[in-house]
Design a protein around this motif. Structure first.
Motif, PDB file in Angstrom:
ATOM      1  N   LEU A  53       0.852  -0.872   0.097  1.00 10.08           N
ATOM      2  CA  LEU A  53       0.067   0.037  -0.035  1.00 10.08           C
ATOM      3  C   LEU A  53       0.757   1.394   0.122  1.00 10.08           C
ATOM      4  N   GLY A  54       0.699   2.163  -1.093  1.00 11.06           N
ATOM      5  CA  GLY A  54       1.745   3.238  -1.024  1.00 11.06           C
ATOM      6  C   GLY A  54       1.032   4.267  -1.886  1.00 11.06           C
ATOM      7  N   LEU A  55       1.564   4.916  -2.796  1.00  9.01           N
ATOM      8  CA  LEU A  55       1.088   6.314  -3.355  1.00  9.01           C
ATOM      9  C   LEU A  55       0.568   6.025  -4.652  1.00  9.01           C
ATOM     10  N   SER A  56       1.583   5.647  -5.574  1.00 11.99           N
ATOM     11  CA  SER A  56       1.040   5.315  -6.758  1.00 11.99           C
ATOM     12  C   SER A  56       1.926   4.323  -7.478  1.00 11.99           C
ATOM     13  N   PHE A  57       1.821   3.224  -7.987  1.00 12.95           N
ATOM     14  CA  PHE A  57       2.653   2.065  -8.186  1.00 12.95           C
ATOM     15  C   PHE A  57       2.444   2.123 -10.013  1.00 12.95           C
ATOM     16  N   GLN A  58       3.781   1.864 -10.439  1.00 12.46           N
ATOM     17  CA  GLN A  58       3.702   1.571 -11.702  1.00 12.46           C
ATOM     18  C   GLN A  58       3.088   0.236 -12.048  1.00 12.46           C
ATOM     19  N   LYS A  59       1.862   0.130 -13.014  1.00 11.13           N
ATOM     20  CA  LYS A  59       1.231  -1.082 -13.000  1.00 11.13           C
ATOM     21  C   LYS A  59       2.053  -2.493 -13.196  1.00 11.13           C
ATOM     22  N   GLY A  60       1.817  -3.264 -12.725  1.00  7.86           N
ATOM     23  CA  GLY A  60       2.506  -4.566 -12.905  1.00  7.86           C
ATOM     24  C   GLY A  60       4.142  -5.001 -12.211  1.00  7.86           C
ATOM     25  N   THR A  61       4.340  -3.720 -11.604  1.00 10.58           N
ATOM     26  CA  THR A  61       5.628  -3.820 -10.874  1.00 10.58           C
ATOM     27  C   THR A  61       5.617  -3.223  -9.415  1.00 10.58           C
ATOM     28  N   HIS A  62       6.764  -3.049  -8.699  1.00  4.72           N
ATOM     29  CA  HIS A  62       7.017  -2.690  -7.322  1.00  4.72           C
ATOM     30  C   HIS A  62       7.447  -1.219  -7.553  1.00  4.72           C
ATOM     31  N   GLN A  63       7.539  -0.465  -8.665  1.00  9.18           N
ATOM     32  CA  GLN A  63       8.053   0.592  -8.552  1.00  9.18           C
ATOM     33  C   GLN A  63       7.099   1.656  -8.300  1.00  9.18           C
ATOM     34  N   LEU A  64       7.448   2.738  -7.249  1.00 13.22           N
ATOM     35  CA  LEU A  64       6.450   3.410  -6.470  1.00 13.22           C
ATOM     36  C   LEU A  64       6.975   5.088  -6.724  1.00 13.22           C
ATOM     37  N   TYR A  65       5.595   5.647  -7.125  1.00 12.67           N
ATOM     38  CA  TYR A  65       6.092   6.988  -7.323  1.00 12.67           C
ATOM     39  C   TYR A  65       5.259   7.955  -5.952  1.00 12.67           C
ATOM     40  N   SER A  66       5.974   8.792  -5.345  1.00 15.69           N
ATOM     41  CA  SER A  66       5.282   9.632  -4.653  1.00 15.69           C
ATOM     42  C   SER A  66       5.584  11.229  -4.792  1.00 15.69           C
ATOM     43  N   ALA A  67       4.511  11.932  -4.226  1.00 16.91           N
ATOM     44  CA  ALA A  67       4.553  13.196  -4.544  1.00 16.91           C
ATOM     45  C   ALA A  67       4.489  14.197  -3.230  1.00 16.91           C
ATOM     46  N   SER A  68       4.498  15.282  -2.983  1.00 14.22           N
ATOM     47  CA  SER A  68       4.710  15.910  -1.918  1.00 14.22           C
ATOM     48  C   SER A  68       4.291  17.479  -2.026  1.00 14.22           C
ATOM     49  N   HIS A  69       4.181  18.243  -0.761  1.00 17.87           N
ATOM     50  CA  HIS A  69       3.976  19.598  -0.619  1.00 17.87           C
ATOM     51  C   HIS A  69       5.280  20.249  -1.005  1.00 17.87           C
ATOM     52  N   ASP A  70       6.412  19.527  -1.055  1.00 18.49           N
ATOM     53  CA  ASP A  70       7.730  19.917  -1.271  1.00 18.49           C
ATOM     54  C   ASP A  70       7.962  20.151  -3.006  1.00 18.49           C
ATOM     55  N   ARG A  71       6.942  19.960  -3.559  1.00 15.72           N
ATOM     56  CA  ARG A  71       6.860  20.176  -5.055  1.00 15.72           C
ATOM     57  C   ARG A  71       7.643  19.226  -5.680  1.00 15.72           C
ATOM     58  N   SER A  72       8.009  18.092  -5.327  1.00 17.99           N
ATOM     59  CA  SER A  72       8.954  16.999  -6.038  1.00 17.99           C
ATOM     60  C   SER A  72       8.026  15.665  -6.368  1.00 17.99           C
ATOM     61  N   VAL A  73       8.603  14.939  -7.062  1.00 15.33           N
ATOM     62  CA  VAL A  73       8.086  13.639  -7.197  1.00 15.33           C
ATOM     63  C   VAL A  73       9.259  12.561  -6.971  1.00 15.33           C
ATOM     64  N   LYS A  74       9.224  11.858  -6.123  1.00 19.75           N
ATOM     65  CA  LYS A  74      10.200  10.827  -5.772  1.00 19.75           C
ATOM     66  C   LYS A  74       9.883   9.330  -6.459  1.00 19.75           C
ATOM     67  N   VAL A  75      11.041   8.601  -7.031  1.00 23.37           N
ATOM     68  CA  VAL A  75      10.830   7.258  -7.403  1.00 23.37           C
ATOM     69  C   VAL A  75      11.342   6.364  -6.471  1.00 23.37           C
TER      70      VAL A  75
END
Length: 450
Positions: A217-239
């Motif tokens: 359970l996370g923020l947004s997973f690439q479909k079919g993988t365990h690669q996760l994307y997260s976004a924040s109030h710090d204006r960045s996206v992390k992989v």
């Protein structure tokens, strides 16, 4: 001595003759028993043949012919029986091989169909045309699940559609059973300053996603993988790589807090940038981004329809449909949920959430206008046509379609998920499970809409 030897020899011959006679007798006895059993079987067979042949050939000659055939069949030798059984066995093997070949061909066709469907899905060309068959739900059939103390902020549905995970401003996460509506697990929220001792969150949870295999359970997973994307109030996206518990990289570009995030199979994600007024598509391998402009206010929610199209909502009351190849919306609906306020001071209802039934022509939008609205995407995604409204009181902070498309889950709160501008006191902080009904023609339609 000679007489005695001759006598002894004569006795031995008599004994052998007696033994031979006994064996002969036994053989005759066995043969007689076999003949009796064969005669009984033949008699029974003759009776059956006679009853069958009465209508065909009532003559004695015909019956005798049948009897002869039965006798010939009964008098099968051991060698003939072996040959017959061998032929029967070979015929069974041949039939089994034919059945296996047919199953393999069918499986091959199914795999080819699935591969074709996957390719179409990757290209964004697979579209299930089901909007025309959707029927307004019976409001009495809407189920309400209550467990959070504060407004629901986000929710997701497990890949098998059996569980719902919800989060709220009370910092808690609850796992629900869809069928029974019961709580399966609760991760309680904690107070600020207790981060070191508390397992769960100690601040508002604003976004959630679940991996395709249902493990994380996370923020947004690439479909079919365990690669996760997260976004924040710090204006960045992390992989991130969840399988290896590893941080990969950080992506910069937004000029304000990121309010929405989504991804599918491709190695890219889309984000809504809140008050910077942009939607961005992040291409991870190329380390590049595409910037889209269209709304006049804060873009608060975004969702991919397929690999080539997405929908977004803003606090200017507009809903926009986008194609990833164009920087401007393909279509925009202003005041999608109408206006509120006194005459002369009217303001559009904010669009607080959007949802899409993946690879279909159905979109749902939420506001605090006392209803959830369902839409049909027109041909080429160049129109949004309203289907019907689902009456629900409160801020619609989250929307999700089940993967099979047979129900819609709505996260309701007394407050907007991003702030406390005002409260709708009559609203209940709850989760609503809305069954989606289709016409008989729609239920019989293939998954690809063809």
């Amino acid at each position: 001595m000679a007489a005695s030897g001759a006598k002894k020899k004569q006795q031995q011959q008599q004994q052998r003759a007696a033994a031979a006679g006994g064996a002969g007798y036994r053989r005759r006895k066995v043969r007689d028993a076999e003949e009796k059993s064969w005669q009984k079987a033949g008699l029974k067979l003759n009776e059956e043949i006679s009853s069958d042949s009465d209508t065909e050939s009532p003559t004695f000659g015909g019956k005798r012919k049948k009897d002869n055939e039965a006798e010939e069949e009964i008098e099968e030798t051991a060698q003939e029986k072996k040959l017959r059984l061998a032929k029967l066995y070979l015929e069974q093997l041949r039939q089994q091989e034919e059945e296996k070949a047919e199953e393999a061909a069918l499986e091959k066709d199914l795999v080819a169909g699935r591969l074709k469907e996957d390719v179409l899905e990757q290209k964004g060309k697979l579209q299930r045309l089901i909007a025309k068959d959707l029927q307004p739900p019976d409001t009495a059939a809407i189920r309400v699940l209550r467990g959070h103390q504060l407004p629901i902020t986000c929710l997701v549905i497990s890949p098998d559609d059996k569980c719902i995970f919800s989060a709220a401003k009370d910092c808690s996460i609850i796992k629900w059973d869809v069928e029974s509506g019961k709580k399966l697990h609760v991760i309680p929220g904690g107070k600020k300053g207790t981060e070191a001792q508390h397992i769960g969150h100690t601040a508002h949870i604003l976004s959630m996603a679940i991996s395709s295999d249902g493990k994380y359970l996370g923020l947004s997973f690439q479909k079919g993988t365990h690669q996760l994307y997260s976004a924040s109030h710090d204006r960045s996206v992390k992989v991130w790589n969840v399988a290896e518990n590893a941080y990969v990289e950080t992506l910069f570009g937004h000029q304000d807090a990121i309010t929405g995030l989504d991804s599918l199979s491709r190695e890219c994600c889309v984000t809504s940038g809140g008050r910077d007024g942009t939607v961005r598509v992040w291409k991870i391998p190329e380390e590049s981004q595409l910037v889209f402009y269209g709304h006049q206010g804060s873009i608060d929610c975004i969702q991919l329809i397929n690999e080539e199209h997405m929908v977004s909502g803003a606090d200017d009351g507009s809903v926009a449909l986008w194609g990833l190849s164009k920087k401007k919306p393909l279509t925009t609906v202003r005041q999608a949920h109408g206006n509120h306020g006194t005459q002369g001071l009217e303001q559009p209802y904010w669009i607080s959430s959007v949802a899409t039934l993946l690879n279909s022509d159905v979109v749902a939008t939420g506001s605090h206008s006392a209803s959830v609205r369902l839409w049909k995407c027109g041909e080429g995604f160049r129109r949004l046509e309203p289907l019907f409204d689902i009456p629900l009181i409160g801020f619609v902070n989250s929307l999700k379609f089940s993967n099979a498309g047979d129900f819609l889950v709505v996260g309701i709160g007394q407050e907007h998920r991003l702030g406390r501008w005002w409260r709708i006191r009559e609203a209940k902080n709850s989760i609503c499970v809305v069954p989606l009904q289709r016409s008989a023609a729609g239920r019989a339609q293939p998954a690809d809409g063809s």
